[in-house]
Write a protein that holds these residues in place. Structure first.
Motif, PDB file in Angstrom:
ATOM      1  N   ILE A  31       0.863  -1.198   0.000  1.00 51.65           N
ATOM      2  CA  ILE A  31       0.000   0.000   0.000  1.00 51.65           C
ATOM      3  C   ILE A  31       0.890   1.236   0.000  1.00 51.65           C
ATOM      4  O   ILE A  31       0.959   1.976   0.988  1.00 51.65           O
ATOM      5  N   PRO A  32       1.602   1.499  -1.076  1.00 50.91           N
ATOM      6  CA  PRO A  32       2.542   2.636  -1.096  1.00 50.91           C
ATOM      7  C   PRO A  32       1.870   3.983  -0.931  1.00 50.91           C
ATOM      8  O   PRO A  32       2.492   4.927  -0.448  1.00 50.91           O
ATOM      9  N   LEU A  33       0.594   4.105  -1.306  1.00 45.62           N
ATOM     10  CA  LEU A  33      -0.088   5.391  -1.173  1.00 45.62           C
ATOM     11  C   LEU A  33      -0.482   5.686   0.272  1.00 45.62           C
ATOM     12  O   LEU A  33      -0.982   6.777   0.562  1.00 45.62           O
ATOM     13  N   ALA A  34      -0.270   4.724   1.168  1.00 46.53           N
ATOM     14  CA  ALA A  34      -0.461   4.961   2.604  1.00 46.53           C
ATOM     15  C   ALA A  34       0.870   4.759   3.320  1.00 46.53           C
ATOM     16  O   ALA A  34       0.924   4.244   4.422  1.00 46.53           O
ATOM     17  N   HIS A  35       1.959   5.155   2.671  1.00 50.64           N
ATOM     18  CA  HIS A  35       3.334   5.076   3.176  1.00 50.64           C
ATOM     19  C   HIS A  35       3.966   3.700   3.035  1.00 50.64           C
ATOM     20  O   HIS A  35       5.186   3.562   3.179  1.00 50.64           O
ATOM     21  N   GLY A  36       3.192   2.661   2.785  1.00 51.39           N
ATOM     22  CA  GLY A  36       3.785   1.346   2.583  1.00 51.39           C
ATOM     23  C   GLY A  36       4.251   0.703   3.876  1.00 51.39           C
ATOM     24  O   GLY A  36       3.764   1.016   4.962  1.00 51.39           O
ATOM     25  N   GLY A  37       5.218  -0.218   3.746  1.00 49.24           N
ATOM     26  CA  GLY A  37       5.691  -0.993   4.886  1.00 49.24           C
ATOM     27  C   GLY A  37       6.530  -0.175   5.839  1.00 49.24           C
ATOM     28  O   GLY A  37       6.843   0.993   5.599  1.00 49.24           O
ATOM     29  N   PRO A  38       6.940  -0.795   6.950  1.00 46.89           N
ATOM     30  CA  PRO A  38       7.702  -0.074   7.974  1.00 46.89           C
ATOM     31  C   PRO A  38       9.078   0.339   7.470  1.00 46.89           C
ATOM     32  O   PRO A  38       9.683  -0.334   6.640  1.00 46.89           O
ATOM     33  N   VAL A  39       9.568   1.470   7.987  1.00 50.26           N
ATOM     34  CA  VAL A  39      10.929   1.913   7.674  1.00 50.26           C
ATOM     35  C   VAL A  39      11.898   1.544   8.786  1.00 50.26           C
ATOM     36  O   VAL A  39      13.111   1.663   8.619  1.00 50.26           O
ATOM     37  N   HIS A  40      11.391   1.097   9.909  1.00 47.00           N
ATOM     38  CA  HIS A  40      12.261   0.662  11.002  1.00 47.00           C
ATOM     39  C   HIS A  40      11.477  -0.273  11.909  1.00 47.00           C
ATOM     40  O   HIS A  40      10.295  -0.047  12.171  1.00 47.00           O
ATOM     41  N   ILE A  41      12.139  -1.321  12.358  1.00 47.67           N
ATOM     42  CA  ILE A  41      11.555  -2.257  13.321  1.00 47.67           C
ATOM     43  C   ILE A  41      12.569  -2.447  14.434  1.00 47.67           C
ATOM     44  O   ILE A  41      13.739  -2.721  14.171  1.00 47.67           O
TER      45      ILE A  41
END
Length: 476
Positions: free
Chosen positions: A168-178
């Motif tokens: 879902i890239p239009l909602a920022h997509g996946g996490p950038v940090h875990i």
């Protein structure tokens, strides 16, 4: 927000949610370039024409002056007030452009559908937001640190969270940090609201929707709930390496699932790597080195350098000159694509390996040291080849690539992939590497034969078969 979930097709549909930024037309081109360069934190849904109130492609009959429940009003870069309508600013809006940006609230339905609890919704609170130490890619006059929303996720649901939001890239997509947020945050005590962007040229007026007061558009978004990635499955299995030799060498009990994946994740996130190899197996010969180790180490080094890591091979001072000659020949022959590997003089006991700590398994010895990951392999070379191939697969994974680059919008180029592919082990390259070792008197570990052999196994058909199968699996 309207939503429905269809189990039969394993898809879900929900209305797109948009944040709104309204800027003077003189800043519009720079801001659009800023959004394009940082597509994850600023997913651009639509840019209006100058003085356009509606957003036809997103919502029919819309009027951005009234659509948001609340607006922030900035004057000369300073938040002055919040208002329920922008109609009184119509004269100023004639020279302004509206940007509609994706919102993280848009993936919460996907999280729920994947079985991931959404704590801020359960507790009736806004999501936590923080400034990070990661700088967005500068474009024109716009630059700022990235602002992230942070959601607590149970450890056993992390894969589900990453897989369900990545598409879902239009909602920022996946996490950038875990993981530990303190590694990522530069100011975890502040909670910035709205759009955290400061241009050098400050517009007299600009507007944005408030942090939790978004607009809802007619556009539906569709997203498949993604199964665990095939890349991760490939990295964590590599079952063909579990040959009968595992049993005959007494090391099957040492095999741990997913250690290859964990090791490659650690290497991929590093900026510099030390590799050590070499063991004086044949003390009655000069040199005493064996053919198992150096080829695998060089294969790893080549791939790591292609991934722009600083690589240093650490070797015993006694074998320094020989290894330098081997490396030069390997580069001349094209046996390995390595720009410049630095050999350091080091004592025989390196990187915490205690040579007195030997665990005898049958007629073979296995060295142990305290380490994070143990990739058990029948032969060291095969393990090195597997790590090189796994690093290639891992860095082609779009989820890992996004995570590695903080989701700023950087994309993998064909040139990068071609270079990585050129660094993969091949039968011809590794056969040439063995020829070079034999030239300098390096012998097979088990038999002390001076030939194209590693631990008693001839290069053809044993090693060539493993290398080819690794390549086939990697490039599948």
């Amino acid at each position: 927000i309207g939503s429905k979930f269809s189990i039969s097709f394993r898809t879900f549909f929900t209305y797109q949610i948009a944040n709104v930024v309204i800027l003077h037309k003189d800043l519009a081109d720079d801001f659009e370039a800023f959004c394009r360069a940082n597509s994850s934190p600023l997913p651009l849904l639509y840019r209006s024409k100058c003085g356009e109130w509606s957003c036809g492609p997103l919502a029919t009959g819309s009027d951005i002056r009234e659509d948001c429940p609340e607006y922030c009003v900035f004057e000369n870069g300073v938040l002055m007030k919040k208002v329920a309508s922008l109609s009184s600013y119509t004269p100023q809006l004639q020279d302004m452009v509206t940007f509609y940006l994706g919102c993280s609230f848009g993936f919460e339905s996907a999280l729920k559908a994947a079985g991931v609890p959404v704590r801020n919704v359960e507790q009736g609170k806004n999501v936590s937001m923080y400034k990070t130490s990661v700088a967005c890619i500068r474009a024109g006059q716009f630059h700022c640190p990235m602002v992230v929303s942070m959601r607590p996720v149970p450890e056993d649901k992390l894969d589900n969270a990453a897989q369900s939001t990545h598409g879902i890239p239009l909602a920022h997509g996946g996490p950038v940090h875990i993981g530990d947020p303190s590694i990522y945050m530069c100011n975890a005590t502040s909670t910035p609201l709205g759009v955290s962007v400061r241009p050098r040229q400050r517009s007299h007026f600009c507007f944005s929707s408030c942090a939790i007061e978004c607009t809802i558009v007619d556009m539906f978004k569709q997203n498949a709930i993604i199964a665990p990635s095939s890349e991760n499955k490939r990295l964590s299995s590599a079952g063909f390496l579990q040959s009968p030799l595992l049993s005959s060498r007494g090391i099957r009990a040492l095999f741990l699932q997913d250690e290859l994946l964990k090791a490659c994740l650690s290497l991929s996130h590093s900026s510099s790597v030390l590799i050590t190899t070499g063991f004086p197996t044949h003390y009655m010969h000069n040199p005493p080195e064996e053919t198992d180790g150096p080829p695998g180490a060089i294969a790893m080094a080549a791939m790591l350098q292609a991934l722009r890591k600083e690589v240093v091979i650490v070797t015993d001072g006694r074998a320094l000159e020989m290894n330098q000659h081997i490396m030069r020949d390997a580069i001349k022959k094209g046996a390995s694509i390595i720009a410049d590997l630095v050999f350091l003089r080091y004592s025989l006991v390196v990187l915490g390996v205690d040579l007195s700590c030997l665990v005898r398994t049958g007629s073979y010895c296995t060295m142990f040291s305290e380490c994070v990951c143990v990739c058990v392999c029948v032969l060291s070379n095969w393990g090195g080849y597997a790590v090189a191939c796994a690093l290639y697969v891992l860095n082609l994974c779009p989820i890992h690539w996004r995570y590695l680059h903080s989701g700023l919008g950087l994309s993998l180029t064909p040139d990068q992939q071609s270079l990585w592919m050129a660094c993969l082990p091949t039968v011809a390259k590794e056969e040439e590497m063995l020829h070079i070792l034999v030239k300098y008197g390096v012998r097979s570990g088990k038999t002390a034969n001076l030939g194209l052999e590693v631990d008693g196994l001839t290069f053809h058909p044993y090693h060539s078969d493993v290398i080819q199968r690794l390549r086939n699996l990697t490039l599948a």
